[in-house]
Motif scaffolding. Structure first.
Motif, short mmCIF file in Angstrom:
data_model
loop_
_atom_site.label_atom_id
_atom_site.label_comp_id
_atom_site.label_asym_id
_atom_site.label_seq_id
_atom_site.Cartn_x
_atom_site.Cartn_y
_atom_site.Cartn_z
N LEU A 786 0.85 -1.20 0.00
CA LEU A 786 0.00 0.00 0.00
C LEU A 786 0.88 1.24 0.00
N SER A 787 0.43 2.26 -0.75
CA SER A 787 1.08 3.57 -0.71
C SER A 787 0.01 4.59 -0.34
N VAL A 788 0.24 5.29 0.77
CA VAL A 788 -0.77 6.21 1.33
C VAL A 788 -0.13 7.57 1.55
N ARG A 789 -0.90 8.61 1.23
CA ARG A 789 -0.45 9.97 1.47
C ARG A 789 -1.52 10.69 2.31
N ALA A 790 -1.09 11.53 3.25
CA ALA A 790 -2.01 12.32 4.08
C ALA A 790 -1.94 13.79 3.68
N MET A 791 -3.09 14.43 3.60
CA MET A 791 -3.16 15.85 3.26
C MET A 791 -4.17 16.53 4.18
N PRO A 792 -3.92 17.77 4.55
CA PRO A 792 -4.93 18.49 5.35
C PRO A 792 -6.10 18.93 4.49
N LEU A 793 -7.31 18.79 5.02
CA LEU A 793 -8.50 19.25 4.31
C LEU A 793 -8.70 20.75 4.56
N PRO A 794 -9.24 21.48 3.58
CA PRO A 794 -9.58 22.88 3.84
C PRO A 794 -10.59 23.00 4.98
N GLU A 795 -10.52 24.10 5.72
CA GLU A 795 -11.41 24.29 6.88
C GLU A 795 -12.88 24.22 6.49
N GLU A 796 -13.22 24.77 5.32
CA GLU A 796 -14.62 24.77 4.88
C GLU A 796 -15.14 23.35 4.70
N VAL A 797 -14.27 22.47 4.17
CA VAL A 797 -14.67 21.07 3.95
C VAL A 797 -14.88 20.36 5.28
N THR A 798 -13.95 20.58 6.23
CA THR A 798 -14.09 19.97 7.56
C THR A 798 -15.39 20.40 8.21
N ARG A 799 -15.69 21.69 8.12
CA ARG A 799 -16.93 22.21 8.71
C ARG A 799 -18.16 21.60 8.03
N LEU A 800 -18.06 21.46 6.71
CA LEU A 800 -19.17 20.89 5.93
C LEU A 800 -19.42 19.43 6.33
N ASN A 845 -15.61 23.42 -2.82
CA ASN A 845 -14.55 23.70 -1.84
C ASN A 845 -13.28 22.92 -2.10
N LEU A 846 -13.36 21.84 -2.88
CA LEU A 846 -12.15 21.07 -3.20
C LEU A 846 -11.71 21.40 -4.63
N GLN A 847 -11.16 22.59 -4.79
CA GLN A 847 -10.70 23.07 -6.09
C GLN A 847 -9.18 22.96 -6.17
N GLY A 848 -8.65 22.95 -7.38
CA GLY A 848 -7.20 22.94 -7.56
C GLY A 848 -6.70 21.64 -8.15
N ARG A 849 -5.43 21.65 -8.52
CA ARG A 849 -4.85 20.50 -9.21
C ARG A 849 -4.80 19.26 -8.34
N LYS A 850 -4.42 19.43 -7.05
CA LYS A 850 -4.27 18.23 -6.21
C LYS A 850 -5.61 17.61 -5.80
N TRP A 851 -6.71 18.37 -5.97
CA TRP A 851 -8.03 17.84 -5.62
C TRP A 851 -8.84 17.46 -6.86
N ARG A 852 -8.18 17.30 -8.02
CA ARG A 852 -8.90 16.98 -9.24
C ARG A 852 -9.58 15.61 -9.11
N ASN A 853 -10.88 15.56 -9.41
CA ASN A 853 -11.71 14.34 -9.33
C ASN A 853 -11.75 13.73 -7.92
N ALA A 854 -11.38 14.52 -6.91
CA ALA A 854 -11.32 13.97 -5.54
C ALA A 854 -12.69 13.56 -5.03
N VAL A 855 -13.71 14.36 -5.34
CA VAL A 855 -15.05 14.07 -4.80
C VAL A 855 -15.59 12.74 -5.32
N ASP A 856 -15.35 12.46 -6.62
CA ASP A 856 -15.82 11.19 -7.19
C ASP A 856 -15.03 10.00 -6.67
N GLN A 857 -13.83 10.27 -6.14
CA GLN A 857 -12.97 9.17 -5.67
C GLN A 857 -13.08 8.96 -4.15
N ILE A 858 -14.05 9.60 -3.52
CA ILE A 858 -14.19 9.40 -2.06
C ILE A 858 -14.63 7.96 -1.80
N TRP A 859 -13.82 7.28 -1.01
CA TRP A 859 -14.04 5.86 -0.72
C TRP A 859 -14.84 5.70 0.57
#
Length: 1170
Positions: A786-800, A845-859
């Motif tokens: 397994l290869s796993v990376r951790a990233m901080p979520l934007p505050e707006e997303v955490t609140r949501l 709220n998840l905009q930008g290059r590193k969040w591309r297609n992130a919402v559809d990939q939520i597991w």
């Protein structure tokens, strides 16, 4: 008024149109219980002199000591208006924020409420909270502006200034109501627009929606408070007076010669009286005239107060004589002028009569202003019934329940009324009719369970003896006395002198026998006393309930429906006509019980009832074993459970409890169960460590729960831990500056490089960490990587994610049903729309290059699959998403299908306890960027697929055989597998048997278990590769303080790491309102310290608000020269985050890296040793 009998109350219960179920809501110390006392005194239950001092509904000892209400209590009052009689079920509720759950239990049972507001303090935080609760429950409010006397005595305002101040308070309250109304209209408007878009997509051209149009079309005039609407009373409950402007309108209409209707419209507002023309004119301010309200109402009250306070005997006698009042000599000679004032006002403008006088037609009054002569008028001698009359006139009866409220009560969760079964929808008419017919279904809602002493129950009370019983007992006593005398005389005559040579043995034997009998008798007496005492000390639980339909009878059998009961499922097993008396099959979340006792709630007293018709509030005995906190009772299995109560306060304060003597543990466990049942807000947990934990809403609530546990429920000595403060763990972006604000990139920080190398040395073998934080790790048997990376979520997303936790839980349930191919009720459009809207907000709220297609990939979300952390998949060959319920579900048949749940489980475990101090994570996104399974892993996957199909396929090929038992010590190689696959084909039974052997054949355990552990470790290492931070729970703190103590308040706040957000001065007063945030960890003892430092002039209200990142790094050590200069070699200044982290680790028994003694030296003295 004469005290009404129970029989009278029972008769009034049958007249549903004359019933009013109301509660009193307000901020703490705004006068709810004093107002309740005045209303109770109008029924003769307590003396009017004790009103406000006795606090009759505060029956607990700690309530009397602290001077605040801690529980909601009910009492039934009888009120007569004209020829009509009313039964008013009055519920007094707490104002302290710690007990806001009690407000929720009271509001659910009522149709209307009295909002009490302090005339000096105005709208406070809890005022807004209770208005919101009343709005959410669709109950109608009326307003009492209390403590008008403070404007005269304390603030010393003129009548004109007081009028402007009262006008300002009314505007503030109406602003809160307007905000609630606007949000509702806009929400409904948005829903209608969404529906219209889904129905017709053929609209041509661009459409521009005017959101304000909904507000213009909707009539909201009835929602607002205005004296001319008759829904506002001005009062001083402590002085026993109150009035509505209807009272003065009728009074002055005769004196001035203007119609009462005209005066009613103009007595409040910018109108003045033109005495020459005898007309009411508009524009008092522009012409410098007194407003009508000041001239005709306030001037009179101010004149009375001035005369009494200055002890102007002549003026007082003139006023008393002109009003035709009778003041006793005791009151007029009393040293305290307040007593004299109370005696006059309670007769002139009785508070319970304040609304009554508004409505009584024969009432007349005069002006007692200084410029006008005093004229006699007749005032009826009754108490604060003006409020009761306003209640009867303006608040609805149970018959007036709205369809909107009924539908809201019947729809649990995301379900709409239309999605309920037809039999359930038919019950709506029973709610609306509020019928007391025998054929109507019985529907009762229990809002809470409360404990009472068994001695307080009616059947345990000593009842007064009748004259016949007293005479009979007297005769028995005389007879027994005569018998004793006769027996004594006969004994003396028959006694003969004993011989001297009597054996001493006989005497000794007789003495011994007598002693034995005496001891036996004493033991029996002690045992019976102990049993009686135990029975007396036993706590009984009464259900606080309301009947919405039908007649509840003692001994009736009824269904108890839990919060998760679903009528759609049960109606398949049960017939619609079945009753609780039949032998029924087992239905989840439904039991049958018998209603043992019904009680009329009379404050501190309970009265037995045989039956209670619809629309009444009552107490029910015998539900202790069937209802935990709240429940729905019904004779119809089609009845749905009511919507759960809305609790404003979140339980946040935790303590661990244990008995001082270990042998008392069973009593403590039993006591905590009873406490959990008796308090609607408290939570009782047993942690993994074995600790028994209480979770409460605040310090005052915690103290009350501990007192109850020690004195009422467990009755043992207990030890209480220091408060268990909750924290959250998170990660942040790497900082750009160091602790002394120097840019990190421009310095040659050799120490940092060494520290990074040391950190890398701590990582075990087999774990690879890239420079950008990507962690690669393999399972112990090396079959998956397994290869796993951790990233901080934007505050707006955490609140949501936090705000939509219930929606995420609903999504998870729907997805589980889809995966298991269960036939559940259709997903209603409203829920789908909410899920789509939630997804859109995430995408925004998840905009930008590193969040591309992130919402559809939520597991998955975590922890507990509904928390504020996200798991993403970003590798090929796998497609599964949390958005399956939106219709884009894909049946996954890849090699990952059977083990994806293991990855999700590992993620859930990792987010439940972080690496810093085993606290849950928050605002972290984990991305699985690679997941490789080698051939043997694929074999395990295909084998688990094939074993599921072996019932359908009888003959398998050789490739479907399992590994032999020779591969138990290590993971088998591919060659070994190929050799074993050439064996003879086996039957399906043997295949499934061998499948279990394969999964357990590994010395590291089942493959799925290895994946869970590996994923958990990968997440932890990925988290440690980023800058870690603690998140503290924060209170919002509102403090009202005068200017002279402002500095002390700021000192206490800064000492406890508080941060002031806003400071504003209340208009027309010298009171400041300070809004601040304060860490929960620093809040214990805060209220007491504030009160001590300010001599009781400031008192805070603490409400849990949010989670906030503590900026300091808990692992930070000085590295640069500047940092050494500022902080010392060992960072001597206290690191707040490290202090919190170490405290939590110590409590949990984890390793804490700290030195006990450093640079120990021998103690030296000033003098030399000689």
């Amino acid at each position: 008024m004469v005290l009404a009998s129970v029989e009278k109350m029972v008769g009034l219960q049958k007249k549903t149109s004359g019933i009013r179920n109301i509660c009193i809501l307000a901020h703490v110390d705004h006068g709810k219980t004093t107002l309740a006392d005045c209303l109770i005194s109008s029924n003769g239950i307590i003396s009017s002199r004790l009103a406000g001092k006795l606090r009759y509904l505060d029956s607990r000892e700690d309530e009397q000591i602290r001077g605040i209400t801690m529980k909601s209590s009910a009492i039934s009052l009888h009120f007569v208006k004209g020829d009509q009689e009313y039964l008013i079920n009055l519920i007094d509720s707490p104002g302290h924020v710690d007990f806001s759950s009690e407000v929720s239990t009271a509001v659910r049972l009522c149709d209307g409420c009295i909002i009490v507001v302090d005339a000096v303090e105005g709208v406070c935080p809890q005022t807004q909270a209770v208005l919101r609760q009343a709005w959410l429950e669709n109950i109608r409010p009326v307003l009492v502006i209390n403590k008008i006397d403070r404007l005269i005595v304390e603030l010393k305002l003129t009548p004109q200034e007081a009028y402007l101040h009262l006008k300002n308070i009314l505007e503030q309250i109406n602003a809160v109501t307007g905000t609630l109304f606007t949000s509702k209209v806009l929400e409904e408007r948005a829903g209608k627009e969404t529906e219209s878009e889904s129905i017709s997509d053929t609209a041509q051209g661009d459409q521009i929606y005017d959101w304000s149009a909904g507000l213009e079309d909707t009539d909201d005039s009835h929602l607002y408070f205005s004296p001319d609407h008759g829904n506002v009373v001005f009062a001083s409950a402590i002085d026993g007076w109150g009035f509505g402007i209807e009272h003065f309108a009728k009074l002055y209409s005769q004196k001035i010669g203007i119609k009462p209707a005209v005066l009613l419209k103009t007595l409040w507002g910018d109108y003045y009286l033109n005495t020459k023309a005898k007309k009411i004119m508009k524009g008092d301010q522009s012409k410098g005239k007194k407003p009508l309200f000041v001239q005709l109402v306030l001037d009179n009250i101010w004149s009375l107060y001035e005369a009494v306070m200055k002890r102007d005997k002549e003026k007082i006698e003139k006023i008393v004589t002109s009003l035709g009042l009778k003041i006793g000599a005791r009151e007029s000679r009393h040293a305290d002028p307040k007593v004299h004032l109370n005696a006059i006002c309670s007769q002139w403008l009785p508070i319970s009569d304040a609304v009554l006088c508004i409505l009584k037609e024969d009432t007349t009054l005069c002006s007692i202003g200084s410029s006008q002569t005093l004229e006699c008028s007749h005032i009826s001698m009754c108490d604060l019934q003006c409020v009761l009359a306003m209640v009867c006139n303006k608040l609805p009866s149970p018959l007036d329940i709205t369809a909107e409220r009924v539908e809201k009560l019947m729809c649990v969760g995301a379900r709409t009324f239309d999605s309920l079964p037809p039999e359930t929808q038919e019950l709506k008419s029973a709610f609306l009719k509020c019928s007391s017919e025998g054929t109507a279904p019985v529907i009762v809602f229990v809002s809470k369970m409360f404990a009472v002493d068994a001695k307080a129950l009616p059947h345990n009370k000593p009842r007064p003896l009748t004259q016949e019983e007293i005479a009979h007992r007297r005769e028995l006593a005389k007879r027994r006395h005569a018998e004793k005398l006769v027996a004594k005389q006969g004994k003396e005559l028959s006694e003969k002198p004993q011989s001297e040579n009597s054996s001493e043995v006989t005497e000794n034997a007789g003495d011994t026998k007598g002693e034995e009998q005496q001891l036996t008798g004493q033991v029996e007496i002690m045992t019976s006393k102990a049993m009686k005492q135990e029975a007396d000390n036993k706590e009984s639980f009464i259900a606080f309930a309301r009947v919405f339909s039908g007649i509840v009878q003692r001994g009736q059998k009824i269904f108890v429906l839990g919060p998760k009961y679903d009528p759609a499922e049960s109606l398949h097993k049960l017939s619609f006509q079945c009753s609780a008396t039949n032998d029924l099959p087992l239905v989840p979340h439904m039991t049958c019980c018998t209603l043992e006792n019904l009680y009329l709630l009379m404050g501190r007293e309970l009265e037995d009832l045989e039956e209670v018709p619809a629309g009444n509030v009552l107490g029910i005995g015998g539900l202790q074993d069937f209802v935990l906190k709240s429940a729905t009772l019904s004779t119809s299995p089609a009845c749905p459970p009511f919507t759960p109560l809305n609790f404003e306060a979140t339980p946040i304060v935790r303590v661990a409890v244990e008995p001082k003597h270990p042998s008392d543990m069973p009593q403590l466990v039993r006591g905590m169960k009873l406490l959990n049942q008796a308090d609607p807000c408290v939570q009782v947990l047993i942690q993994e460590t074995g600790e028994h934990v209480l979770v409460t809403a605040g310090e005052v609530h915690l103290q009350r729960c501990l007192d109850d546990l020690k004195e009422r429920f467990a009755k043992v000595q207990i030890s209480v831990s220091a408060p268990i403060i909750p924290f959250r763990e998170t990660i942040t972006r790497p900082p750009k500056v160091d602790m002394v604000n120097e840019e990190i990139g421009r310095q040659q920080k050799v120490a940092v490089i060494h520290q990074t190398k040391e950190d890398q040395n701590k990582i075990p073998e087999g774990v690879q960490v890239d420079s950008d934080g990507l962690v690669t790790i393999s399972t112990p048997n090396k079959q998956a990587t397994l290869s796993v990376r951790a990233m901080p979520l934007p505050e707006e997303v955490t609140r949501l994610l936090e705000e939509n936790s219930d929606l995420i839980r609903t999504m998870e349930q729907l997805n589980t049903s889809l995966n298991e191919d269960k036939k559940t009720h259709e997903i209603n459009q409203k829920t789908l729309d909410r899920i789509k809207e939630f997804k859109q907000k995430l995408e925004q709220n998840l905009q930008g290059r590193k969040w591309r297609n992130a919402v559809d990939q939520i597991w998955s979300f975590g922890p507990r699959k509904c928390g504020p952390n996200i798991l993403l998949y970003n590798f090929e060959g796998y497609k599964r998403s949390v958005w399956q319920c939106l219709g884009n579900a894909v049946k996954e048949v890849s090699k990952y299908r059977d083990f994806d749940n293991s990855i999700v489980s590992g993620f859930q475990l990792a987010t439940l306890s972080g690496p810093m101090c085993e606290e849950p994570l928050m605002g972290v996104c984990f991305t699985v960027e690679k997941w490789e399974i080698n051939k043997v892993g694929e074999v395990l996957s295909t084998r688990s697929q094939d074993s599921g199909e072996c019932d359908a396929v009888q003959h398998k090929q050789n490739e479907d055989t399992t590994l032999t038992s020779s591969c138990t010590d290590e993971v088998c190689s591919v060659n070994e597998y190929q050799e074993s696959s050439q064996s003879v084909p086996k039957s399906p039974e043997k295949i499934s048997k061998h499948k279990g052997e394969v999964l357990l054949a590994d010395c590291y355990g089942p493959f799925s278990g290895q994946l869970i552990a590996t994923m958990k470790e990968a997440c932890r290492y990925a988290l440690q590769a980023k800058p870690q931070r603690l998140m503290a729970a924060m209170y919002t703190c509102e403090i009202m303080a005068t200017a002279e103590v402002l500095g002390r308040v700021y000192a206490v706040l800064s000492k406890r790491e508080g941060r002031v957000l806003q400071e504003e001065m209340k208009e027309g007063t010298d009171v400041f309102i300070i809004k601040a945030v304060l860490p929960v960890a620093e809040s214990f003892g805060f209220a007491d310290e504030i009160r001590k430092r300010t001599s009781g002039l400031a008192s805070p209200q603490l409400v849990f608000s949010h989670w906030e990142i503590i900026s300091s790094d808990p692992f930070w050590v000085p590295t640069t020269e500047e940092e050494y200069l500022h902080f010392g070699e060992k960072a001597d200044s206290e690191n707040q985050a490290r202090k919190y982290m170490n405290a939590v680790r110590k409590r949990k028994g984890l390793y804490v890296e700290e030195k006990i003694v450093e640079h120990a030296e021998k103690q030296r003295t000033l003098s030399r040793n000689k």
